[in-house]
Design a protein around this motif. Structure first.
Motif, PDB file in Angstrom:
ATOM      1  N   THR A  59      -1.671   3.455   1.787  1.00 47.65           N
ATOM      2  CA  THR A  59      -1.316   2.032   1.729  1.00 47.65           C
ATOM      3  C   THR A  59      -0.001   1.815   2.458  1.00 47.65           C
ATOM      4  O   THR A  59       0.774   2.754   2.655  1.00 47.65           O
ATOM      5  CB  THR A  59      -1.204   1.526   0.283  1.00 47.65           C
ATOM      6  N   LEU A  60       0.236   0.573   2.833  1.00 49.15           N
ATOM      7  CA  LEU A  60       1.512   0.227   3.453  1.00 49.15           C
ATOM      8  C   LEU A  60       2.320  -0.602   2.470  1.00 49.15           C
ATOM      9  O   LEU A  60       1.786  -1.511   1.832  1.00 49.15           O
ATOM     10  CB  LEU A  60       1.262  -0.587   4.727  1.00 49.15           C
ATOM     11  N   ILE A  61       3.574  -0.290   2.335  1.00 47.92           N
ATOM     12  CA  ILE A  61       4.441  -1.106   1.485  1.00 47.92           C
ATOM     13  C   ILE A  61       5.680  -1.506   2.276  1.00 47.92           C
ATOM     14  O   ILE A  61       5.946  -0.961   3.342  1.00 47.92           O
ATOM     15  CB  ILE A  61       4.855  -0.364   0.187  1.00 47.92           C
ATOM     16  N   LYS A  65       8.788  -2.562  10.552  1.00 45.23           N
ATOM     17  CA  LYS A  65       8.107  -1.314  10.193  1.00 45.23           C
ATOM     18  C   LYS A  65       7.950  -1.227   8.691  1.00 45.23           C
ATOM     19  O   LYS A  65       8.771  -1.722   7.935  1.00 45.23           O
ATOM     20  CB  LYS A  65       8.942  -0.137  10.685  1.00 45.23           C
ATOM     21  N   ARG A  66       6.896  -0.521   8.263  1.00 50.61           N
ATOM     22  CA  ARG A  66       6.650  -0.441   6.840  1.00 50.61           C
ATOM     23  C   ARG A  66       6.571   1.018   6.409  1.00 50.61           C
ATOM     24  O   ARG A  66       6.598   1.930   7.227  1.00 50.61           O
ATOM     25  CB  ARG A  66       5.368  -1.200   6.525  1.00 50.61           C
ATOM     26  N   ILE A  67       6.484   1.200   5.122  1.00 52.55           N
ATOM     27  CA  ILE A  67       6.410   2.564   4.595  1.00 52.55           C
ATOM     28  C   ILE A  67       4.936   2.893   4.342  1.00 52.55           C
ATOM     29  O   ILE A  67       4.228   2.110   3.717  1.00 52.55           O
ATOM     30  CB  ILE A  67       7.207   2.677   3.275  1.00 52.55           C
ATOM     31  N   LEU A  68       4.488   4.058   4.829  1.00 49.43           N
ATOM     32  CA  LEU A  68       3.115   4.487   4.554  1.00 49.43           C
ATOM     33  C   LEU A  68       3.144   5.399   3.335  1.00 49.43           C
ATOM     34  O   LEU A  68       3.907   6.365   3.281  1.00 49.43           O
ATOM     35  CB  LEU A  68       2.531   5.244   5.751  1.00 49.43           C
ATOM     36  N   GLU A  69       2.339   5.050   2.336  1.00 46.10           N
ATOM     37  CA  GLU A  69       2.215   5.935   1.171  1.00 46.10           C
ATOM     38  C   GLU A  69       0.864   6.628   1.219  1.00 46.10           C
ATOM     39  O   GLU A  69      -0.149   6.010   1.546  1.00 46.10           O
ATOM     40  CB  GLU A  69       2.336   5.124  -0.117  1.00 46.10           C
ATOM     41  N   ILE A  70       0.853   7.914   0.871  1.00 46.45           N
ATOM     42  CA  ILE A  70      -0.420   8.639   0.865  1.00 46.45           C
ATOM     43  C   ILE A  70      -0.760   9.118  -0.549  1.00 46.45           C
ATOM     44  O   ILE A  70       0.109   9.474  -1.337  1.00 46.45           O
ATOM     45  CB  ILE A  70      -0.427   9.814   1.871  1.00 46.45           C
ATOM     46  N   ASN A  71      -2.051   9.072  -0.842  1.00 48.52           N
ATOM     47  CA  ASN A  71      -2.542   9.411  -2.180  1.00 48.52           C
ATOM     48  C   ASN A  71      -3.033  10.858  -2.176  1.00 48.52           C
ATOM     49  O   ASN A  71      -4.100  11.167  -1.642  1.00 48.52           O
ATOM     50  CB  ASN A  71      -3.678   8.437  -2.528  1.00 48.52           C
ATOM     51  N   LEU A  72      -2.254  11.744  -2.795  1.00 50.46           N
ATOM     52  CA  LEU A  72      -2.571  13.175  -2.727  1.00 50.46           C
ATOM     53  C   LEU A  72      -3.872  13.535  -3.440  1.00 50.46           C
ATOM     54  O   LEU A  72      -4.438  14.588  -3.220  1.00 50.46           O
ATOM     55  CB  LEU A  72      -1.417  13.996  -3.301  1.00 50.46           C
ATOM     56  N   ASP A  73      -4.325  12.643  -4.323  1.00 50.07           N
ATOM     57  CA  ASP A  73      -5.570  12.921  -5.035  1.00 50.07           C
ATOM     58  C   ASP A  73      -6.811  12.542  -4.232  1.00 50.07           C
ATOM     59  O   ASP A  73      -7.929  12.824  -4.639  1.00 50.07           O
ATOM     60  CB  ASP A  73      -5.618  12.116  -6.354  1.00 50.07           C
ATOM     61  N   HIS A  74      -6.607  11.843  -3.154  1.00 56.76           N
ATOM     62  CA  HIS A  74      -7.767  11.338  -2.429  1.00 56.76           C
ATOM     63  C   HIS A  74      -8.419  12.441  -1.596  1.00 56.76           C
ATOM     64  O   HIS A  74      -7.714  13.223  -0.951  1.00 56.76           O
ATOM     65  CB  HIS A  74      -7.346  10.176  -1.524  1.00 56.76           C
ATOM     66  N   PRO A  75      -9.776  12.521  -1.591  1.00 57.32           N
ATOM     67  CA  PRO A  75     -10.457  13.582  -0.843  1.00 57.32           C
ATOM     68  C   PRO A  75     -10.029  13.668   0.619  1.00 57.32           C
ATOM     69  O   PRO A  75      -9.851  14.776   1.133  1.00 57.32           O
ATOM     70  CB  PRO A  75     -11.938  13.202  -0.944  1.00 57.32           C
ATOM     71  N   THR A 107      -6.027   1.970   9.941  1.00 57.64           N
ATOM     72  CA  THR A 107      -6.949   1.376   8.968  1.00 57.64           C
ATOM     73  C   THR A 107      -6.168   0.649   7.878  1.00 57.64           C
ATOM     74  O   THR A 107      -6.538  -0.444   7.437  1.00 57.64           O
ATOM     75  CB  THR A 107      -7.862   2.452   8.361  1.00 57.64           C
ATOM     76  N   ALA A 108      -5.037   1.232   7.483  1.00 58.31           N
ATOM     77  CA  ALA A 108      -4.178   0.575   6.486  1.00 58.31           C
ATOM     78  C   ALA A 108      -3.627  -0.736   7.050  1.00 58.31           C
ATOM     79  O   ALA A 108      -3.569  -1.749   6.353  1.00 58.31           O
ATOM     80  CB  ALA A 108      -3.045   1.502   6.077  1.00 58.31           C
ATOM     81  N   GLN A 109      -3.270  -0.699   8.333  1.00 58.17           N
ATOM     82  CA  GLN A 109      -2.778  -1.944   8.967  1.00 58.17           C
ATOM     83  C   GLN A 109      -3.876  -3.005   8.982  1.00 58.17           C
ATOM     84  O   GLN A 109      -3.641  -4.177   8.703  1.00 58.17           O
ATOM     85  CB  GLN A 109      -2.363  -1.661  10.411  1.00 58.17           C
ATOM     86  N   PHE A 110      -5.054  -2.530   9.309  1.00 60.66           N
ATOM     87  CA  PHE A 110      -6.228  -3.394   9.359  1.00 60.66           C
ATOM     88  C   PHE A 110      -6.438  -4.083   8.016  1.00 60.66           C
ATOM     89  O   PHE A 110      -6.555  -5.314   7.921  1.00 60.66           O
ATOM     90  CB  PHE A 110      -7.457  -2.521   9.670  1.00 60.66           C
TER      91      PHE A 110
END
Ligand code: ADP
Length: 619
Positions: free
Chosen positions: A527-529, A553-563, A591-594
């Motif tokens: 996600t972008l925050i 510019k934004r911060i990209l967060e990544i979900n470590l639980d996601h496959p 895709t997050a930007q989208f």
């Protein structure tokens, strides 16, 4: 001019005017009688103007005559005329005011008429095409008018509602305007005494001036606002509203005020219309705010200084004895009496709304739906009443049904004690907000989030900062406090994940403010925050308003639980070629930007997508 041969000049109507006339003449009407209301309202305005002007101007003639409206009908001849001794018109005014339709409302009128296929009578009632309503009942109109100045010349204007009209100079001894015509056969009832009386009683009882048919005065002239609250009858008050506003619908609510204060005594009869301001603005009579009277004499029919801008949706009449009748408008505007009245009115209107919000939620929400956009601007402009205005705000939230709204107080009252913040998220619609990945944590933990759906909310809510000792926080920003025990931070924040984050950062370095392990994602991979940059929705709004704001510019967060992230982690461990990993990372980011409403370069995105699918479908 007398003695000379009279010169008759011809003028062409503008194209828009021709269209309008054509519609009026060739449509079916359910209420042709409103032509009478329009003519009386114009005569009334002209009398108001002369009443004011003659207070200060010595060159005005007929000063000692009673201000009045005179209607003459002849059943046999099917003739009708209405005459006033108001301000009258100069030749230039005849051309400017009668020959053209200045208001944008007219175009709207034509459009609506075509779209809705409604009958013109109803729409004319709504839009107030004014004088031209006359062409519903006649084929040809004569206006004879003379401006009130002692040197003024009289003029006769004639038109059959076709493409043109004529003007000629005439002898006219008295000031004012006379409008006369022969009724169409199918409209001959308007040449009957009793029909005309009936209509006046229905529409124009509140004209400030006596209306005569022959020697008989047929309206009651009364200043309704001077009555006491208990004497007011709702039906009568509603009719009064329609008379002063030309609205065809009843008002949503009214308020009668009788104030005796140190700075100024005044009485007022205030209304909230039942419809949205844009709709009202499209109509020619509806751009007005409050009318100011001094001792029953109208001084200004659109006194913008009586209330702050954000309360301009309120219509009605304010009458005081504490202003001098014959001073200039500028002086009136600067007088301390006006200041006192304005403060008192502001307080009373806000109290009126508070009361409605508490005791009649249905009515308040009707008001809110149409007028809150204006009201909300008060939060940042009226510092004294800011807290009260904030309490008048309503929002949909994750805990309300679609369309239902709550106040910040209701939200704050039902939060768990442990929740120290009030959360909100902006989006174009409820559905858009609920599909925002930043919302996932809050959904999972059933933490209520306020939805900012009205575009103006993005400007208002962030400026509130704090309510009931809780900070207001956007859930797509990095500065929210998520409950630590619930987050996956410790569980997954290993050396490996740190190294993956480093790869992301390296690939996206120019494109993002930072890359982080997410605490707020549940189902989505990334996600972008917003970090240091400008609020997302604010940015969109500024763009929409034509301001050239570079995307921050934004911060990209990544979900470590996601496959996907786990697969990438494995690939990273297995040392797959850098290019392959980069491709996935860029694609995730775009895709997050989208998802966030920003479309990255389409050809590059699509090509990458095809590449990835090709790999994925390989046997
Ligand atoms: P509106 O009243 O909505 O402005 P109308 O078409 O009814 O629209 O009238 C246009 C203008 O013509 C008025 O604003 C006013 O300036 C002028 N006018 C109409 N009737 C009169 C009248 N009886 N006396 C003086 N001026 C008039």
């Amino acid at each position: 001019m007398s003695g000379n041969e009279t010169k008759v000049e011809s003028f062409e109507y503008k194209a828009e005017m021709k269209q309008l006339l054509n519609l009026i003449i060739h449509s079916l009407y359910t209420h042709p009688e409103i032509f009478l209301r329009e003519l009386i309202s114009n005569a009334s305005d002209a009398l108001n103007k002369v009443r004011y002007v003659q207070l200060t101007n010595d060159a005005i003639i007929d000063k000692d005559k009673e201000l009045q409206i005179r209607i003459t009908v002849d059943e046999k001849a099917k003739s009708f005329s209405i005459e006033d001794n108001g301000i009258g018109m100069t030749k230039e005014e005849l051309i400017a005011n009668i020959g053209t339709v200045a208001s944008s409302g007219t175009l709207e009128f034509i459009k609506k008429m075509k779209e809705e296929n409604k009958s013109a009578g109803d729409l004319i009632g709504q839009f107030g095409v004014g004088f031209y309503a006359t062409f519903m009942v006649t084929d040809s109109v004569v206006i004879e008018t003379r401006y009130a100045d002692k040197d003024a010349q009289g003029y006769r204007w004639v038109s059959d509602g076709g493409g043109s009209y004529t003007i000629e100079a005439i002898e006219k001894a008295e000031r004012g305007t006379k409008i006369s015509f022969i009724l169409k056969d199918e409209r001959k009832e308007y040449a009957e005494n009793h029909t005309v009386k009936e209509i006046i009683n229905k529409y124009s009882n509140f004209a400030d001036y006596p209306i005569y048919i022959g020697d008989e005065k047929i309206n009651k002239v009364e200043a309704l606002w001077k009555k006491s609250k208990s004497e007011l009858v709702k039906e009568e008050v509603n009719e009064f509203y329609k008379f002063i506003t030309n609205d065809f619908a009843d008002p949503l609510d009214y308020l009668h005020l009788s104030i005796e204060s140190a700075g100024a005594d005044f009485k007022a009869l205030l209304f909230i219309p039942s419809r949205a301001p844009e709709e009202l603005l499209a109509m020619r009579h509806h751009h007005k705010s409050l009318q100011l009277y001094v001792n029953k004499v109208m001084i200004m029919d659109d006194c913008k200084d009586l209330v702050p801008e954000y309360l301009r949706f309120v219509r009605g009449v304010v009458d005081t004895a504490d202003l001098p009748l014959n001073v200039s408008r500028e002086m009136i505007q600067n007088s301390p009496v006006m200041g006192t009245i304005r403060t008192a009115l502001t307080n009373k209107i806000i109290a009126w709304l508070q009361n409605m919000a508490q005791n009649d939620v249905v009515k308040y929400m009707l008001f809110y739906k149409d007028f809150s956009a204006l009201l909300k601007t008060g939060v940042s402009t009226d510092f004294l009443n800011r807290e009260k205005l904030i309490d008048l705000l309503r929002f949909e939230t994750s805990a309300t049904k679609p369309g239902d709204m709550v106040s910040l107080k209701e939200y704050a009252d039902r939060t768990k004690e442990t929740q120290k913040e009030i959360y909100y998220l902006a989006g174009d619609s409820r559905a858009a907000i609920e599909s925002n990945p930043n919302f996932e944590y809050f959904r999972k933990h059933a933490i209520e989030v306020i939805y900012l759906i009205d575009p103006i909310d993005v400007f208002v809510v962030p400026s509130i900062h704090e309510y009931d000792k809780k900070s207001l926080k956007a859930i797509d920003k990095d500065d929210i406090t998520l409950d630590a025990e619930d987050t996956k931070e410790n569980k997954n924040d290993t050396a490996l994940s740190q190294s993956l984050v480093a790869v992301f950062k390296n690939v996206l370095k120019d494109k993002v403010e930072d890359v982080r392990v997410s605490k707020r994602l549940v189902d989505s991979a990334v996600t972008l925050i917003t970090g240091k940059g400008m609020d997302r929705h604010m940015e969109h709004m500024m763009k929409a308003m034509g301001r050239d704001t570079p995307a921050s510019k934004r911060i990209l967060e990544i979900n470590l639980d996601h496959p996907i992230i786990q697969n990438l982690s494995k690939k990273h461990l297995a040392n797959v070629p850098e290019e392959t990993l980069n491709k996935y990372i860029v694609h995730l980011f775009e895709t997050a930007q989208f998802a966030d409403g920003d479309i990255p370069s389409k050809p590059a995105y699509v090509k990458r997508m095809i590449d990835i699918m090709q790999e994925a479908t390989k046997q």
